[in-house]
Write a protein that holds these residues in place. Structure first.
Motif, PDB file in Angstrom:
ATOM      1  N   ASP A  99      36.177  42.443  45.275  1.00 35.23           N
ATOM      2  CA  ASP A  99      35.571  43.772  44.723  1.00 35.23           C
ATOM      3  C   ASP A  99      34.902  44.178  46.257  1.00 35.23           C
ATOM      4  O   ASP A  99      33.915  43.641  46.455  1.00 35.23           O
ATOM      5  CB  ASP A  99      34.401  43.609  43.854  1.00 35.23           C
ATOM      6  N   VAL A 100      35.703  45.027  46.931  1.00 39.16           N
ATOM      7  CA  VAL A 100      35.305  45.665  48.136  1.00 39.16           C
ATOM      8  C   VAL A 100      34.369  46.782  47.867  1.00 39.16           C
ATOM      9  O   VAL A 100      33.663  47.286  49.116  1.00 39.16           O
ATOM     10  CB  VAL A 100      36.532  45.990  49.073  1.00 39.16           C
ATOM     11  N   GLU A 101      34.186  47.364  46.720  1.00 42.37           N
ATOM     12  CA  GLU A 101      33.265  48.600  46.887  1.00 42.37           C
ATOM     13  C   GLU A 101      31.926  48.077  46.438  1.00 42.37           C
ATOM     14  O   GLU A 101      31.078  48.916  46.622  1.00 42.37           O
ATOM     15  CB  GLU A 101      33.868  49.275  45.489  1.00 42.37           C
ATOM     16  N   SER A 102      31.698  46.856  46.008  1.00 51.03           N
ATOM     17  CA  SER A 102      30.218  46.655  45.653  1.00 51.03           C
ATOM     18  C   SER A 102      29.517  45.865  46.820  1.00 51.03           C
ATOM     19  O   SER A 102      28.175  45.969  46.674  1.00 51.03           O
ATOM     20  CB  SER A 102      30.579  45.416  44.596  1.00 51.03           C
ATOM     21  N   LEU A 103      30.119  45.539  47.646  1.00 52.07           N
ATOM     22  CA  LEU A 103      29.332  44.817  48.796  1.00 52.07           C
ATOM     23  C   LEU A 103      29.907  45.326  50.392  1.00 52.07           C
ATOM     24  O   LEU A 103      30.780  45.922  50.380  1.00 52.07           O
ATOM     25  CB  LEU A 103      29.334  43.370  48.925  1.00 52.07           C
ATOM     26  N   VAL A 104      28.968  45.280  51.344  1.00 49.26           N
ATOM     27  CA  VAL A 104      29.224  45.703  52.738  1.00 49.26           C
ATOM     28  C   VAL A 104      29.747  44.364  53.528  1.00 49.26           C
ATOM     29  O   VAL A 104      28.935  43.528  53.363  1.00 49.26           O
ATOM     30  CB  VAL A 104      28.000  46.448  53.191  1.00 49.26           C
ATOM     31  N   LEU A 105      30.778  44.476  53.627  1.00 44.43           N
ATOM     32  CA  LEU A 105      31.654  43.353  54.628  1.00 44.43           C
ATOM     33  C   LEU A 105      30.856  43.273  56.005  1.00 44.43           C
ATOM     34  O   LEU A 105      30.756  44.238  56.660  1.00 44.43           O
ATOM     35  CB  LEU A 105      32.935  43.469  54.348  1.00 44.43           C
ATOM     36  N   PRO A 106      30.706  42.007  56.539  1.00 44.65           N
ATOM     37  CA  PRO A 106      30.327  41.901  57.845  1.00 44.65           C
ATOM     38  C   PRO A 106      31.453  42.394  59.122  1.00 44.65           C
ATOM     39  O   PRO A 106      32.467  42.621  58.435  1.00 44.65           O
ATOM     40  CB  PRO A 106      30.035  40.412  58.023  1.00 44.65           C
ATOM     41  N   GLU A 107      30.905  42.813  60.160  1.00 42.88           N
ATOM     42  CA  GLU A 107      32.036  43.214  61.093  1.00 42.88           C
ATOM     43  C   GLU A 107      33.072  42.217  61.359  1.00 42.88           C
ATOM     44  O   GLU A 107      33.007  40.926  61.476  1.00 42.88           O
ATOM     45  CB  GLU A 107      31.194  43.321  62.396  1.00 42.88           C
ATOM     46  N   GLY A 108      34.289  42.525  61.326  1.00 37.95           N
ATOM     47  CA  GLY A 108      35.189  41.922  61.576  1.00 37.95           C
ATOM     48  C   GLY A 108      36.056  41.205  60.327  1.00 37.95           C
ATOM     49  O   GLY A 108      37.091  40.783  60.388  1.00 37.95           O
ATOM     50  N   VAL A 109      35.263  41.396  59.373  1.00 41.40           N
ATOM     51  CA  VAL A 109      35.888  40.819  57.855  1.00 41.40           C
ATOM     52  C   VAL A 109      36.800  42.075  56.987  1.00 41.40           C
ATOM     53  O   VAL A 109      36.383  43.193  57.248  1.00 41.40           O
ATOM     54  CB  VAL A 109      34.797  40.457  57.109  1.00 41.40           C
ATOM     55  N   SER A 110      37.772  41.903  56.818  1.00 43.14           N
ATOM     56  CA  SER A 110      38.775  42.842  55.920  1.00 43.14           C
ATOM     57  C   SER A 110      39.614  42.260  54.708  1.00 43.14           C
ATOM     58  O   SER A 110      39.559  41.201  54.890  1.00 43.14           O
ATOM     59  CB  SER A 110      39.740  43.345  57.148  1.00 43.14           C
ATOM     60  N   VAL A 111      39.864  43.114  54.032  1.00 42.05           N
ATOM     61  CA  VAL A 111      40.674  42.805  52.627  1.00 42.05           C
ATOM     62  C   VAL A 111      41.880  43.654  52.878  1.00 42.05           C
ATOM     63  O   VAL A 111      41.862  44.960  53.000  1.00 42.05           O
ATOM     64  CB  VAL A 111      39.508  43.071  51.544  1.00 42.05           C
ATOM     65  N   ASN A 112      43.099  43.081  52.321  1.00 39.51           N
ATOM     66  CA  ASN A 112      44.236  43.731  52.250  1.00 39.51           C
ATOM     67  C   ASN A 112      44.495  44.653  51.104  1.00 39.51           C
ATOM     68  O   ASN A 112      43.352  44.737  50.264  1.00 39.51           O
ATOM     69  CB  ASN A 112      45.352  42.738  52.316  1.00 39.51           C
ATOM     70  N   GLY A 113      45.282  45.396  51.111  1.00 44.31           N
ATOM     71  CA  GLY A 113      45.685  46.457  50.133  1.00 44.31           C
ATOM     72  C   GLY A 113      45.470  45.811  48.438  1.00 44.31           C
ATOM     73  O   GLY A 113      45.013  46.625  47.809  1.00 44.31           O
ATOM     74  N   GLY A 114      46.046  44.705  48.553  1.00 48.51           N
ATOM     75  CA  GLY A 114      46.109  44.120  47.141  1.00 48.51           C
ATOM     76  C   GLY A 114      45.009  43.495  46.841  1.00 48.51           C
ATOM     77  O   GLY A 114      44.775  43.027  45.654  1.00 48.51           O
ATOM     78  N   ARG A 115      43.793  43.399  47.783  1.00 52.48           N
ATOM     79  CA  ARG A 115      42.524  42.715  47.215  1.00 52.48           C
ATOM     80  C   ARG A 115      42.444  41.459  46.971  1.00 52.48           C
ATOM     81  O   ARG A 115      41.893  40.937  46.138  1.00 52.48           O
ATOM     82  CB  ARG A 115      41.798  43.565  46.211  1.00 52.48           C
ATOM     83  N   ASP A 116      43.731  40.704  47.279  1.00 48.99           N
ATOM     84  CA  ASP A 116      43.881  39.190  47.025  1.00 48.99           C
ATOM     85  C   ASP A 116      43.706  38.299  48.498  1.00 48.99           C
ATOM     86  O   ASP A 116      43.807  37.165  48.233  1.00 48.99           O
ATOM     87  CB  ASP A 116      44.969  38.984  46.104  1.00 48.99           C
ATOM     88  N   VAL A 117      43.722  39.025  49.432  1.00 45.37           N
ATOM     89  CA  VAL A 117      43.629  38.360  50.757  1.00 45.37           C
ATOM     90  C   VAL A 117      42.571  38.693  51.593  1.00 45.37           C
ATOM     91  O   VAL A 117      42.465  40.159  51.778  1.00 45.37           O
ATOM     92  CB  VAL A 117      44.728  38.343  51.826  1.00 45.37           C
ATOM     93  N   MET A 118      41.655  37.970  52.089  1.00 46.34           N
ATOM     94  CA  MET A 118      40.439  38.335  52.840  1.00 46.34           C
ATOM     95  C   MET A 118      40.420  37.779  54.247  1.00 46.34           C
ATOM     96  O   MET A 118      40.873  36.401  54.204  1.00 46.34           O
ATOM     97  CB  MET A 118      39.008  37.900  52.114  1.00 46.34           C
TER      98      MET A 118
END
Length: 724
Positions: free
Chosen positions: A274-293
């Motif tokens: 769930d990428v909308e609920s939290l602010v991810l640290p610098e350099g952290v990313s999630v793919n479009g399918g939201r199943d790979v960080m």
């Protein structure tokens, strides 16, 4: 491949985890050693005892021909007498009847597998061998509230089992049986994995007894187990309390019954980040399918939210390179976890890991309930000998090292610094060029360092961001600080004393803090003139070398003659060895040209005279003259043999008429035959591919030196870039 050829066969061990619901193939974690045996035409033909475990569990084996059956065995060191297992010593039929025995009622964990080589056409392909555990596992499941399990007993357990899987489940003919009692330090009130292990067995007498309590009342539940207990299989023992009748029952189930279809949950939705609920640290990313960080190499500590219709439990996996912990939340905001990962140092590849979850209310763990995390490699590039530990960020050379240790290439905008805490600045860091972000890490040396006694020296390399001065990474380098006493003469740092004992080992040498002449406030010549006979012999003896052994021969008395113990005509000439072959780290045997700078080669320069000046063989920077100052002893004994007058001498030059530093020579005379030591006739070891050297008898001469001549070794400090 012909009968006489040898083929290099690659074999990969595929380690099966216990066959159980929801399980996947394991990776062989915990395997400490692997061995293999090859049987051809029904007879053992090859034993592989020293297979090295690799990250991907691949092994290379040499086979004389591609035929027969290859048996692979892991962790069988205590089960087979490998020292006495030799080719031709056992038939394949006898091999398959080998058994493993329990120790104090406990079976030994091991894996075995086999593969046929008969169908192979070449050894270039990689064979996979399915490795199965030789034991079965029992898990305890508790179903009901307030149930406590105090003891579990497996009755009539077979104490021996076959090493290799038989055509059908069976037990050895002479098998013995005993009870296996499992006492628990605290009563078990929840599911417990691996409460007991047994060998594969055919056993109609096998029973399980469980002592439990509930609401203050004690019960003993007993049931017969299945007759065939299979290896590599999980059996669940479920203590269940019925809701309506409150009756206690013991249920036994084998997880991998053939033909059974594993039940899976009705998954209404897959899980996602769930990428909308939290602010991810610098350099952290999630793919479009939201199943790979994807995570950077830097250390991280942050919260992540999992999107799922069910409440999730994270499945702990100690092999993961990070830690995931649940965050205490309200039921409206469940599935929040905290992820902590350490810095990944440079030099390690990118990794991928699966984080598995279990949905609340389900017992199984399913592949659908997992998310992938990619850990990027550190962008810093390493060259040379620098290798930092993944857990301690330490490069421990565990020996003396100097000069360039390695190079580090940093991303743009970063710089590298060296720091020291209560330590000398024994490392320097320098940028290769203004246009390059590559830094050289150079180890230094301090002449006559009073702290060079073998202690550990530490330095810290700090990576700093130039824009804000933020220090983002740090790594440590450690070495042993050894140093031999030296004196500089005509551009060369000469060791003050002969090599003693094991010439390659600092432990046998005179180190700087032990320098006896310096402690006495004297030159080496003055010390040799005045020290006790025992102190003289400590420096004089065990300093004669021959060939490439590097072990100083001791002068001993034999029939009224002094001889070098262990002398024999060697197969190699010491002077033609590599200059560093016999030296401790950081030192070397002087090239003959270095002796040319301080010796006169016409027999005129003698250790039994104080004279000068002498014109050297090859002047260095205009220094053509040297002088000698001699001394001698007449009070020395080897055993009961009194030595003739022994001479020693220092060689020195002058600057503006004032005496400079000097090099003092002493030591046992050379032995070149069975007659013993030729006193005062000294061969001085030096590196010379042309087989020339320096010989004193009675004056110094530059000449060809035979390999049969014993020599004294006076090392020099190898050239060093950085002196601190």
């Amino acid at each position: 491949m012909s009968q006489g050829d040898t083929s290099l066969l690659k074999v990969r061990g595929v380690f099966s985890d216990f066959a159980s619901a929801g399980s996947a193939a394991g990776a062989g974690e915990g395997v400490s050693e692997m061995k293999a045996c090859l049987f051809q035409n029904g007879l053992l033909t090859k034993v592989y005892k020293d297979l090295k475990t690799t990250d991907n569990l691949e092994y290379s084996l040499g086979v004389n021909r591609l035929s027969g059956t290859l048996y692979m065995l892991a962790d069988t060191e205590q089960l087979i007498d490998w020292n006495n297992l030799q080719p031709q010593s056992v038939t394949e039929e006898e091999w398959l009847q080998m058994t493993a025995s329990s120790e104090n009622g406990q079976p030994h964990p091991f894996w075995t597998g086999k593969v046929s080589l008969d169908s192979l056409t070449s050894g270039k392909q990689t064979l996979s061998v399915n490795m199965k555990r030789g034991v079965a596992r029992f898990d305890l499941l508790v179903r009901g509230t307030a149930i406590s399990v105090h003891r579990l007993t497996l009755k009539n357990v077979r104490q021996q089992g076959y090493l290799f899987e038989q055509n059908a489940v069976s037990s050895p003919e002479d098998v013995t049986s005993d009870d296996r009692v499992c006492e628990f330090a605290a009563p078990l009130q929840k599911d417990s994995v691996g409460v007991a292990y047994v060998y594969e067995q055919k056993n109609p007498e096998l029973m399980v007894s469980v002592d439990v309590s509930i609401a203050g009342r004690s019960y003993t539940l007993e049931e017969y187990l299945m007759e065939d207990v299979k290896r590599n299989t999980v059996y669940t023992l479920t203590v269940r309390k019925e809701l309506l009748t409150e009756e206690l029952r013991l249920e036994i189930e084998e997880w991998n019954k053939e033909g059974d279809i594993a039940l899976t949950p009705d998954l209404n939705s897959a899980i996602h980040f769930d990428v909308e609920s939290l602010v991810l640290p610098e350099g952290v990313s999630v793919n479009g399918g939201r199943d790979v960080m994807t995570l950077p190499a830097s250390a991280l500590d942050f919260e992540l939210q999992i999107d799922c219709d069910n409440e999730l439990e994270w499945i702990n996996d100690p092999s993961l390179p990070f830690v995931v912990e649940p965050v205490e939340t309200t039921w409206q905001d469940a599935n929040r976890f905290r992820l902590r990962k350490p810095l990944l140092p440079p030099g390690y590849p990118e990794e991928e890991a699966l984080v598995r979850f279990r949905r609340k209310g389900l017992q199984g763990v399913y592949d659908e309930d997992s998310l992938k995390i990619v850990l990027l490699a550190n962008p810093i590039q390493l060259e040379g000998e620098l290798v930092f530990g993944k857990d301690d960020y330490l490069c421990d050379f565990a020996r003396y090292v100097d000069n360039e240790l390695g190079r580090m290439t940093l991303p743009e905008g970063y710089e590298l610094l060296a720091r020291f805490q209560n330590e000398d600045a024994w490392i320097k860091v320098e940028q290769v060029s203004a246009r390059s972000n590559t830094y050289r890490v150079v180890g230094g040396w301090r002449p006559n360092d009073p702290k060079a006694d073998g202690r550990e020296q530490m330095a810290t390399l700090v990576v700093r961001r130039i824009s804000d001065g933020n220090e983002t990474e740090s790594y440590q380098i450690k070495r042993r600080n050894y140093g031999l006493p030296v004196t500089k003469m005509n551009g060369v740092w000469w060791c003050k004393y002969n090599a003693i004992g094991n010439s390659r080992s600092f432990d046998d040498q005179i180190l700087v803090p032990q320098d006896p002449a310096a402690k006495a406030g004297k030159t080496v010549l003055e010390y040799l003139n005045t020290c006790t006979p025992d102190e003289y012999m400590r420096l004089w003896n065990r300093s004669a070398y021959i060939g490439d052994t590097g072990i100083g021969m001791e002068a001993v008395a034999e029939g009224g003659t002094v001889k070098l113990s262990g002398w024999k005509n060697p197969s190699v000439n010491m002077g033609q060895l590599d200059a560093k072959a016999l030296a401790p780290d950081g030192y070397e045997m002087p090239a003959i040209e270095y002796y040319d700078r301080i010796f006169n080669g016409g027999w005129g320069m003698r250790f039994d005279r104080t004279d000068g000046y002498y014109t050297v063989q090859s002047p260095w920077e205009g220094r053509a003259h040297v002088y000698t100052l001699s001394g001698s002893r007449t009070d020395l004994f080897v055993g009961d043999v009194q030595l003739p007058e022994l001479f020693h001498a220092e060689v020195y030059n002058k600057t503006n008429g004032v005496k400079d530093e000097c090099v003092t020579f002493y030591g046992p005379g050379a032995q070149w035959g069975s007659g013993g030591v030729n006193h005062n006739k000294i061969v001085i070891a030096c590196y010379s591919p042309e087989n020339n050297g320096w010989f004193h008898a009675p004056g110094l001469r530059r000449q060809s030196i035979g390999k049969e001549n014993s020599r004294i070794i006076r090392f020099i400090k190898s050239p060093v870039e950085y002196i601190y």
